[in-house]
Scaffold this motif. Sequence first.
Motif, PDB file in Angstrom:
ATOM      1  N   ALA A 192       1.050  -1.221   0.173  1.00  0.00           N
ATOM      2  CA  ALA A 192       0.304   0.395  -0.293  1.00  0.00           C
ATOM      3  C   ALA A 192       0.426   1.093  -0.049  1.00  0.00           C
ATOM      4  CB  ALA A 192      -1.388   0.530   1.309  1.00  0.00           C
ATOM      5  N   VAL A 193       0.680   2.132  -0.813  1.00  0.00           N
ATOM      6  CA  VAL A 193       1.255   3.526  -0.629  1.00  0.00           C
ATOM      7  C   VAL A 193       0.292   4.155   0.054  1.00  0.00           C
ATOM      8  CG1 VAL A 193       2.209   5.765  -2.186  1.00  0.00           C
ATOM      9  CG2 VAL A 193       2.051   2.928  -2.932  1.00  0.00           C
ATOM     10  N   ILE A 194       0.552   5.489   0.510  1.00  0.00           N
ATOM     11  CA  ILE A 194      -0.094   6.115   1.514  1.00  0.00           C
ATOM     12  C   ILE A 194       0.336   7.704   1.296  1.00  0.00           C
ATOM     13  CG2 ILE A 194      -0.732   6.713   4.115  1.00  0.00           C
ATOM     14  CD1 ILE A 194       0.630   3.954   4.586  1.00  0.00           C
ATOM     15  N   SER A 195      -0.675   8.504   1.469  1.00  0.00           N
ATOM     16  CA  SER A 195      -0.188   9.382   1.620  1.00  0.00           C
ATOM     17  C   SER A 195      -0.690  10.815   1.947  1.00  0.00           C
ATOM     18  CB  SER A 195      -0.734  11.086   0.007  1.00  0.00           C
ATOM     19  OG  SER A 195      -0.229   9.890  -1.460  1.00  0.00           O
ATOM     20  N   GLN A 196      -0.115  11.518   2.910  1.00  0.00           N
ATOM     21  CA  GLN A 196      -0.884  12.550   3.885  1.00  0.00           C
ATOM     22  C   GLN A 196      -0.170  13.461   3.972  1.00  0.00           C
ATOM     23  OE1 GLN A 196       0.758   9.778   7.839  1.00  0.00           O
ATOM     24  NE2 GLN A 196       0.407  12.280   8.570  1.00  0.00           N
ATOM     25  N   LYS A 197      -1.033  14.572   4.060  1.00  0.00           N
ATOM     26  CA  LYS A 197      -1.354  15.855   3.701  1.00  0.00           C
ATOM     27  C   LYS A 197      -1.763  16.773   5.129  1.00  0.00           C
ATOM     28  CE  LYS A 197      -3.581  16.291  -0.264  1.00  0.00           C
ATOM     29  NZ  LYS A 197      -4.581  17.100  -1.219  1.00  0.00           N
ATOM     30  N   PRO A 198      -1.248  17.098   5.223  1.00  0.00           N
ATOM     31  CA  PRO A 198       0.030  18.319   5.567  1.00  0.00           C
ATOM     32  C   PRO A 198       1.430  17.682   5.595  1.00  0.00           C
ATOM     33  CG  PRO A 198      -0.921  19.873   6.937  1.00  0.00           C
ATOM     34  CD  PRO A 198      -2.376  18.580   6.785  1.00  0.00           C
ATOM     35  N   SER A 199       2.571  17.542   5.173  1.00  0.00           N
ATOM     36  CA  SER A 199       3.532  17.712   5.554  1.00  0.00           C
ATOM     37  C   SER A 199       3.982  17.433   6.877  1.00  0.00           C
ATOM     38  CB  SER A 199       4.452  17.525   4.493  1.00  0.00           C
ATOM     39  OG  SER A 199       4.732  18.567   4.386  1.00  0.00           O
ATOM     40  N   ARG A 200       4.035  19.047   6.794  1.00  0.00           N
ATOM     41  CA  ARG A 200       4.150  19.767   8.472  1.00  0.00           C
ATOM     42  C   ARG A 200       3.327  20.671   8.076  1.00  0.00           C
ATOM     43  NH1 ARG A 200       9.637  20.389   9.224  1.00  0.00           N
ATOM     44  NH2 ARG A 200      10.429  18.600   8.317  1.00  0.00           N
ATOM     45  N   VAL A 222      -8.695  -0.231   2.438  1.00  0.00           N
ATOM     46  CA  VAL A 222      -8.240  -1.219   3.374  1.00  0.00           C
ATOM     47  C   VAL A 222      -9.803  -0.909   4.689  1.00  0.00           C
ATOM     48  CG1 VAL A 222      -5.699  -0.767   3.539  1.00  0.00           C
ATOM     49  CG2 VAL A 222      -7.495   0.896   4.195  1.00  0.00           C
ATOM     50  N   THR A 223      -9.886  -2.541   4.950  1.00  0.00           N
ATOM     51  CA  THR A 223     -10.821  -2.218   5.899  1.00  0.00           C
ATOM     52  C   THR A 223     -10.586  -0.864   7.275  1.00  0.00           C
ATOM     53  OG1 THR A 223     -10.764  -4.163   5.807  1.00  0.00           O
ATOM     54  CG2 THR A 223     -12.264  -3.382   7.552  1.00  0.00           C
ATOM     55  N   MET A 224      -9.217  -1.118   8.098  1.00  0.00           N
ATOM     56  CA  MET A 224      -8.686  -0.195   9.136  1.00  0.00           C
ATOM     57  C   MET A 224      -7.941   0.074   9.080  1.00  0.00           C
ATOM     58  SD  MET A 224      -9.007  -3.501  11.795  1.00  0.00           S
ATOM     59  CE  MET A 224      -9.406  -2.086  12.976  1.00  0.00           C
ATOM     60  N   THR A 250       3.039   5.878  19.139  1.00  0.00           N
ATOM     61  CA  THR A 250       1.300   5.312  20.508  1.00  0.00           C
ATOM     62  C   THR A 250       0.465   5.550  19.847  1.00  0.00           C
ATOM     63  OG1 THR A 250       2.614   6.638  22.687  1.00  0.00           O
ATOM     64  CG2 THR A 250       0.304   6.337  21.978  1.00  0.00           C
ATOM     65  N   LEU A 251      -0.248   4.391  19.941  1.00  0.00           N
ATOM     66  CA  LEU A 251      -1.906   4.405  18.625  1.00  0.00           C
ATOM     67  C   LEU A 251      -2.887   5.375  19.491  1.00  0.00           C
ATOM     68  CD1 LEU A 251      -3.111   3.009  16.626  1.00  0.00           C
ATOM     69  CD2 LEU A 251      -3.881   1.629  18.173  1.00  0.00           C
ATOM     70  N   ILE A 252      -3.859   6.033  18.614  1.00  0.00           N
ATOM     71  CA  ILE A 252      -4.782   7.071  19.258  1.00  0.00           C
ATOM     72  C   ILE A 252      -5.416   6.708  19.215  1.00  0.00           C
ATOM     73  CG2 ILE A 252      -5.599   9.407  18.327  1.00  0.00           C
ATOM     74  CD1 ILE A 252      -2.766  10.124  17.385  1.00  0.00           C
ATOM     75  N   ALA A 253      -5.984   6.346  17.978  1.00  0.00           N
ATOM     76  CA  ALA A 253      -7.712   6.095  17.464  1.00  0.00           C
ATOM     77  C   ALA A 253      -7.555   4.564  16.348  1.00  0.00           C
ATOM     78  CB  ALA A 253      -8.253   6.337  17.184  1.00  0.00           C
ATOM     79  N   THR A 254      -7.897   3.817  16.289  1.00  0.00           N
ATOM     80  CA  THR A 254      -8.532   2.549  15.087  1.00  0.00           C
ATOM     81  C   THR A 254      -9.670   3.208  14.643  1.00  0.00           C
ATOM     82  OG1 THR A 254      -7.858   0.677  16.063  1.00  0.00           O
ATOM     83  CG2 THR A 254      -8.734   0.518  14.044  1.00  0.00           C
ATOM     84  N   ALA A 255      -9.878   3.261  12.967  1.00  0.00           N
ATOM     85  CA  ALA A 255     -10.828   4.477  12.097  1.00  0.00           C
ATOM     86  C   ALA A 255     -11.505   2.904  10.982  1.00  0.00           C
ATOM     87  CB  ALA A 255     -10.373   4.986  11.384  1.00  0.00           C
ATOM     88  N   ASN A 256     -12.938   2.214  11.588  1.00  0.00           N
ATOM     89  CA  ASN A 256     -13.538   1.392  10.445  1.00  0.00           C
ATOM     90  C   ASN A 256     -14.226   2.206   9.604  1.00  0.00           C
ATOM     91  OD1 ASN A 256     -11.996  -0.979  10.835  1.00  0.00           O
ATOM     92  ND2 ASN A 256     -13.781  -1.046  12.660  1.00  0.00           N
ATOM     93  N   GLN A 257     -14.466   1.753   8.007  1.00  0.00           N
ATOM     94  CA  GLN A 257     -15.212   2.934   7.311  1.00  0.00           C
ATOM     95  C   GLN A 257     -16.311   2.518   7.957  1.00  0.00           C
ATOM     96  OE1 GLN A 257     -17.318   1.771   4.082  1.00  0.00           O
ATOM     97  NE2 GLN A 257     -18.125   3.351   4.340  1.00  0.00           N
ATOM     98  N   GLU A 274      -2.908  -1.531   7.358  1.00  0.00           N
ATOM     99  CA  GLU A 274      -2.158  -3.182   6.856  1.00  0.00           C
ATOM    100  C   GLU A 274      -2.838  -4.095   5.297  1.00  0.00           C
ATOM    101  OE1 GLU A 274      -2.142  -4.845  11.897  1.00  0.00           O
ATOM    102  OE2 GLU A 274      -2.757  -6.384   9.866  1.00  0.00           O
ATOM    103  N   ASP A 275      -1.969  -4.466   5.161  1.00  0.00           N
ATOM    104  CA  ASP A 275      -2.298  -5.062   4.261  1.00  0.00           C
ATOM    105  C   ASP A 275      -1.508  -6.305   4.289  1.00  0.00           C
ATOM    106  OD1 ASP A 275      -0.873  -4.518   0.679  1.00  0.00           O
ATOM    107  OD2 ASP A 275      -2.833  -5.571   1.153  1.00  0.00           O
TER     108      ASP A 275
END
Lengths: 112, 114
Positions: A2-10, A29-31, A44-51, A96-97
């Motif tokens: 999987a390729v993950i893109s996050q915005k903003p970078s800073r 992805v499911t989770m 540290t894990l903040i939360a798990t997000a399910n669709q 997870e993939d």
Amino acid sequence: SAVISQKPSRDICQRGTSLTIQCQVDSQVTMMFWYRQQPGQSLTLIATANQGSEATYESGFVIDKFPISRPNLTFSTLTVSNMSPEDSSIYLCSVEDSSEAFFGQGTRLTVV
Amino acid sequence: EDQVTQSPEALRLQEGESSSLNCSYTVSGLRGLFWYRQDPGKGPEFLFTLYSAGEEKEKERLKATLTKKESFLHITAPKPEDSATYLCAVQPYLFSGGYNKLIFGAGTRLAVHP
């Protein structure tokens, strides 16, 4: 993989404001997971997000402070609300993939 | 309580000087143990997943091994570009099924000097 893109970078934000971080994955992805990495520390894990359901928050993290959206299987947002200098961290989303867990490049947040 | 401890906190090696990083863990049931490399200002880069005691995986100069209590990341003839923080994480097994979070150690900061 999987390729993950996050915005903003800073970003540098004023205390009391809010910042929304976006996470886009190139496959369904499911989770999705949101982590925080404070300076010099590990993740540290903040939360798990399910669709289609409410996010599940870890001890010490609450929805009012870190609201999460998961509108579809490839996208999620994390908002850091009413920020204080203690919120200065790197925020990372992860998926997870198969047998591998992948991370985005992270959002480096500085609150002044 | 599920816990991960990495040692040493920091390691300085000369180029070509092989060594090992340790990851000790306690977990009620292990679904998987993950190794990551993290460069400054970047997200963790996946290296390996190990599932059962006795399992080994290799990638270039890195080899990861797993026992029932710990994992080792062996670095053979390291180069300066191997300098990074190496993170270990365990994923506890959810007996009710489904996914569970990764629990990370504090990491080992590796510096390899020419």
